[in-house]
Design a protein around this motif. Structure first.
Motif, mmCIF file in Angstrom:
data_model
loop_
_atom_site.group_PDB
_atom_site.id
_atom_site.type_symbol
_atom_site.label_atom_id
_atom_site.label_comp_id
_atom_site.label_asym_id
_atom_site.label_seq_id
_atom_site.Cartn_x
_atom_site.Cartn_y
_atom_site.Cartn_z
ATOM 1 N N LYS A 108 1.918 9.676 -6.582
ATOM 2 C CA LYS A 108 2.455 11.041 -6.512
ATOM 3 C C LYS A 108 2.999 11.525 -7.862
ATOM 4 N N GLN A 130 1.944 1.815 -3.539
ATOM 5 C CA GLN A 130 0.830 2.319 -4.334
ATOM 6 C C GLN A 130 0.729 3.835 -4.164
ATOM 7 N N SER A 131 0.828 4.278 -2.911
ATOM 8 C CA SER A 131 0.749 5.715 -2.613
ATOM 9 C C SER A 131 1.912 6.474 -3.218
ATOM 10 N N LYS A 151 0.832 -1.208 0.000
ATOM 11 C CA LYS A 151 0.000 0.000 0.000
ATOM 12 C C LYS A 151 0.870 1.263 0.000
ATOM 13 N N LYS A 152 1.987 1.189 0.710
ATOM 14 C CA LYS A 152 2.922 2.325 0.733
ATOM 15 C C LYS A 152 3.389 2.666 -0.677
#
Length: 590
Positions: free
Chosen positions: A87, A82-83, A79-80
């Motif tokens: 950006k 993906q974030s 998930k990190k």
């Protein structure tokens, strides 16, 4: 006037937002840093993968893939990233950066999707299992290095982690028994002798003691004496007791609780799990029904090609009886010793060497060897390739199981070498690892539809490489392709249509020349690893389709060396990305 004021305020706010976004974009680190950070963090999270990739920093650690905490760490990790990807404006990246962005997005998405399923409740099976991988590493001749004192110490610590892993596996399997998440009985029966081989002495003959019998020449007498003592204690006090517990549990408790059903669709939420495996292994959105039909069509087509070979060799009976002839022909079983099989494969390599340059401009530097599969797993193993390392410290190895040399049938050996070795897995994986322009995370990516698809496509290159001059070897190639077409039918049959193990075995016996023993092992492989067997034919068909399109549209401008370079140069990618890249290449060539 009020409207003008409102518009001016809105315009000012919008401009400020754009300016902030622009400043934010400028403040972002280069996207290559995200790719690099992902790879570094991933190695720490998956230390067995790090060892496989040749990074020795985590050789003393075990992956935590069976606990809730371990799964949560993995979920947080994906998930990190993906974030982090979100950006960046993908359209502002270079072409190669966009490919890497797409690949990392796929990795995060498919991994998070898989983490939703409780697969940790079935941690052991007879073929795709951590306990077998650790056994290979323990031999001292596989992925785990045993070259320095530090290496020997690392392994002792990793074994401690493996003991904990085995204890956790038993806890999870007991939970799985309560929830209906268990293996079919035939697969459990295959595991029992594997575990029994490891739960007894003598200590110095045990597989896990092997590194203490093969010290590097520069080890001191004190180091040798210390490790002989420590490795003996490790075997007697940790490994044998752990495998005794596992053996006893699997035989006495797990086997009676085993399933009488065969497919993953019989598990809780099993249909969704199988749909996930289809997506994971084929990198497509195809359904089980679509794949089943492709398999039936391919079985029919290849049967027609087999009929032609049967007529060529003058056999008058039907195709099914010809399979029996091929299975039992003593002329196709010429060996008395396992070493002769290895020599045979090296001769195939020598025959094709002069023709490789006609098809490949891009070739790897990584060394290559053919070895016999280790005895402890030979009975249940298929031929396979273990990757080498780009730094030359480990060769690529083609492992061949020879449980009985006198019954070893050579009919598929030329196509088998093309698939598992050259130009199949050895070329594809080595070139990917050696490519210095790729981010590190891409050098070790594996998409089965691409990797196995390339290897199966490689089998079709035999005539262009000076092989298949013997009609039986060409029949062997057709048999190999038939084998992968059958997989589409039986894998989907087992896991989505309620087929029995026996039904799948019989379908295979009716359509290919493999022995019943070999077919049974294969069907049980599909039962253990749902979906993986689909990747070969789906990938091969896509590469064939792309080559045919390029040949048709480019005509005299088509160069097979350029096409193979195009397919291989970027390493493993999902099939959609390969298709997009090929279409762009065709357009540029026009």
């Amino acid at each position: 006037m009020l409207k003008l004021i409102v518009f001016t305020i809105f315009l000012g706010a919008a401009m400020q937002s754009c300016q902030q976004k622009s400043e934010k974009d400028e403040a972002l680190a280069p996207v290559k840093d995200v790719f690099a950070d992902y790879y570094e963090e991933r190695l720490a999270l998956f230390p067995l993968e790090a060892t496989m990739n040749g990074d020795n920093r985590y050789n003393d650690k075990m992956s935590d893939d069976l606990t809730k905490a371990g799964k949560l760490k993995a979920e947080t990790f994906f998930k990190k990233y993906q974030s982090e990807l979100a950006k960046y404006n993908r359209e502002k990246l270079t072409e190669e950066e966009r490919t890497s962005w797409d690949l990392l997005q796929w990795e995060c998405n498919i991994s998070l999707e898989g983490l939703k399923f409780p697969t940790e409740l079935m941690p052991l099976n007879q073929i795709f299992s951590t306990h077998l991988m650790i056994g290979q590493m323990a031999s001292g001749g596989s992925l785990q290095p045993f070259k320095t004192v530090k290496d020997y110490e690392n392994w002792l610590k990793r074994v401690d982690g493996f003991v904990v892993w085995c204890d956790t596996a038993m806890v999870n399997m007991k939970k799985g028994m309560k929830e209906g998440y268990v293996l079919p009985k035939p697969l459990i029966k295959k595991m029992i002798p594997q575990l029994a081989d490891m739960d007894q002495g003598p200590t110095t003959a045990h597989l896990f003691y092997s590194p203490a019998k093969n010290f590097p020449k520069d080890f001191s007498a004190d180091d040798k004496a210390r490790f002989e003592k420590e490795y003996a204690a490790m075997v007697e006090e940790k490994i044998i007791p752990t495998f005794k517990k596992l053996h006893n549990f699997v035989e006495k408790e797990y086997l009676p609780a085993g399933r009488s059903t065969n497919g993953f669709d019989a598990l809780p939420n099993g249909k969704a799990l199988y749909d996930y495996y289809i997506k994971y292994f084929t990198t497509t959105e195809m359904t089980a029904e679509q794949i089943h039909q492709v398999g039936l069509d391919e079985v029919a087509r290849i049967s027609g090609e087999m009929e032609k070979v049967k007529a060529q060799v003058g056999y008058k009976g039907d195709l099914k009886s010809f399979f029996n002839v091929v299975r039992e022909d003593k002329k196709l079983m010429p060996f008395a010793k396992p070493e002769e099989v290895i020599v045979h494969f090296n001769k195939i390599h020598e025959t094709m060497k002069p023709n490789l340059q006609k098809l490949f401009e891009l070739t790897p530097k990584t060394k290559f060897e053919v070895r016999r599969t280790e005895a402890f797993r030979e009975a249940s193993a298929a031929a396979e390739y273990n990757p080498g390392l780009a730094d030359g410290s480990r060769p690529g190895v083609f492992y061949v199981p020879v449980p009985n040399a006198k019954k070893y049938n050579v009919v598929s050996d030329e196509s088998l070498f093309l698939h598992e070795a050259i130009p199949g897995h050895h070329y594809q994986i080595s070139l990917q690892q050696e490519n210095k322009t790729l981010p590190e995370f891409r050098k070790n990516l594996w998409y089965s539809a691409y990797g196995e698809g390339w290897a199966l496509y490689s089998e079709s290159l035999g005539k262009e490489l000076g092989l298949y001059t013997d009609p039986y070897q060409y029949f062997g190639m057709l048999s190999g392709e038939m084998h992968r077409a059958i997989r589409l039918v039986v894998d989907t049959g087992l896991h989505s249509k309620g087929w029995t193990r026996e039904q799948a075995i019989q379908y295979s016996l009716d359509h290919e020349a493999e022995s019943e023993e070999s077919i049974t092992a294969e069907i049980e492989r599909y039962m253990a690893g749902a979906g993986q067997a689909l990747s070969y034919k789906i990938g091969q068909l896509k590469i064939r389709e792309l080559r045919a399109k390029a040949e048709k549209e480019l005509a005299s401008k088509f160069d097979i060396r350029d096409f193979h370079k195009l397919v291989l140069e970027s390493g493993c990618v999902p099939l959609r990305l390969l298709e997009d890249k090929t279409n762009a290449w065709i357009t540029s060539k026009k």
